[in-house]
Design an enzyme around this catalytic site. Sequence first.
Site, PDB file in Angstrom:
ATOM      1  CB  THR A 102      -0.915  -0.007   1.233  1.00 28.51           C
ATOM      2  OG1 THR A 102      -1.801  -1.116   1.120  1.00 28.51           O
ATOM      3  CG2 THR A 102      -1.728   1.273   1.318  1.00 28.51           C
ATOM      4  CE  LYS A 177      -5.151  -0.604   2.068  1.00 28.91           C
ATOM      5  NZ  LYS A 177      -4.030  -1.438   2.513  1.00 28.91           N
ATOM      6  CE  LYS A 252       2.002   2.244   4.102  1.00 28.63           C
ATOM      7  NZ  LYS A 252       2.278   0.861   3.668  1.00 28.63           N
TER       8      LYS A 252
END
Lengths: 334, 334
Positions: A102, A177, A252
């Site tokens: 990611t 995402k 994050k």
Amino acid sequence: MPEKHTVAFLGLGHMGAPMAVNLVRAGHQVTGFDVVPAALEAARQRGVPTAGSAADAAAGADIVLTMFQTGQQVLDAYRGGNGQPGLLQAAAAGTMFLDCSTINVDEAREAAALAVQAGHRSVDAPVSGGVVGAEAGTLTFMVGGEAEDFQAVLPLLEAMGKRVVHCGAHGAGQAAKVCNNLILGVSMIAVSEAFVLGEQLGLSHQALFDVASAASGQCWALTTNCPVPGPVPGSPANRDYQPGFAGALMAKDLNLAVNALRSTNVAGRMGPLAAEIYGRFAAEGGAGRDFSAIITDIRNKSEQQALAAAGEASGRERAEGRRATTAHDDGSPE
Amino acid sequence: MPEKHTVAFLGLGHMGAPMAVNLVRAGHQVTGFDVVPAALEAARQRGVPTAGSAADAAAGADIVLTMFQTGQQVLDAYRGGNGQPGLLQAAAAGTMFLDCSTINVDEAREAAALAVQAGHRSVDAPVSGGVVGAEAGTLTFMVGGEAEDFQAVLPLLEAMGKRVVHCGAHGAGQAAKVCNNLILGVSMIAVSEAFVLGEQLGLSHQALFDVASAASGQCWALTTNCPVPGPVPGSPANRDYQPGFAGALMAKDLNLAVNALRSTNVAGRMGPLAAEIYGRFAAEGGAGRDFSAIITDIRNKSEQQALAAAGEASGRERAEGRRATTAHDDGSPE
């Protein structure tokens, strides 16, 4: 491409190791590597064949799968440097570069462009579902890349997940995402504020849950990952906020959201506020707790605020008392 | 109490009028009143018998139902003043005071206390579902009050809604509504930020919807009231944001949320930010649009931000160009 792939699996951490195990179980020929010796050894003991370096693993592979922490790590590994050969160079021409990390959308596009320029194919496929989903093979993959490349990696991804969505061109997996997790991070804070407010208003957790879960306040953060114990027995709140989805990861992901908002000049305000709140939460002990433990943070800060307000009120009373006394002293005939 | 009630219905606006019509249809003996003559006449023409004053309507009723804009209006009507008799005084002892207005929790508790002190019974029962729900008799009622009083008003509320939830003691109905709408207001902004970000990242509306609606970003604001046209055909975005749930009402409800956060010292930050955003949205033309039109506001502000950034960049280039020229001039031998 053959039905069974030769996969270089690079990055065997908490997510990567169980994903690699599932690929081995599905009959793919996996060679794993991790720069952390303990992680490499742990994966080997779980049945993942390992190599002596990332480049060695990549050399014989038709798919190079990366599961790293940051976009910089992905780019560095692709390019190589410091005497290390880059993966793009180590791999045979036409290798599929499948990045499940990611990372920032910009970095994902840069990585894809590097791979394509080097004569390879590229797909970004970040996951959601956490360690539990990685172990159980129930991850969701959000995929960006060419349609035929999506089709090519589909059987592999289905061996590690239960839902695979093609979101668009290179970077679209990361985009999906980051957008999803922006909504999630913000809604969890909103749900938590609502529960703490409800507590102070004398509204039971169950009553608020019953109303909101069947009304316009319904959301995954409420009805699946409910931040108070009771209404949803499977939610991390019922096991003292063991993740689940750790606060550090939410911090994050919201940081990635802020980067994306900035780089595209989107005037979002909820995303940056959520990033600030989770950044502080992670730094102040919440990194390893489920992200729904943000409710304990709001509760603590509310108690401090109430104490400060009470202190101010009593200070004001004392001050007024003193002024009254002073006035009396001033006006006294003595 | 009898199965069929004698109801004074006070406040015959966009919500009150259709609610009163549904009570009439259910066979209750309704007498309506509104201080706005046009509203009173419109309700009369829809078959609601009317009285010459609120006190007249209340005099013969066993239930006094109020559907007002603000808590102050409710308290003023209960107490009377300026030569007007209060409803508490006009009503027979033991009358049920049923307030369906959406007001501050503190005000709801004060109204209930006044009613009980005057020898009456009291229930707060704010609604969600909007004008469409009021017309169709599909409102949700969130009820605060004694269990037996809840049972007493249940058949009446079921004539106007399809879901009636007992949330707790006096004020708990308002508490549940304010908490639900805090979640809703915040999530709609988050969903809208995510869609605008997705647009800039090249992610289609449908792709983001497909991912988030089946993942942890799922929420009512996305899957029922989707702020972009297409994915959810029934959402207001498909009819140019005709409400639905008007921006002005969301601004009002978030203002109630901020009041509640303040009065209880809850350190919520998303609620106040949402209140600020919707307050400005309503003031700048969004009052009569569906609250999901906040996405157009975010899009506009993003365009302004992008233009400002482009302007700064070109200003910087010009400034650097000038400095370069100046340096050359300074260094020239002439």
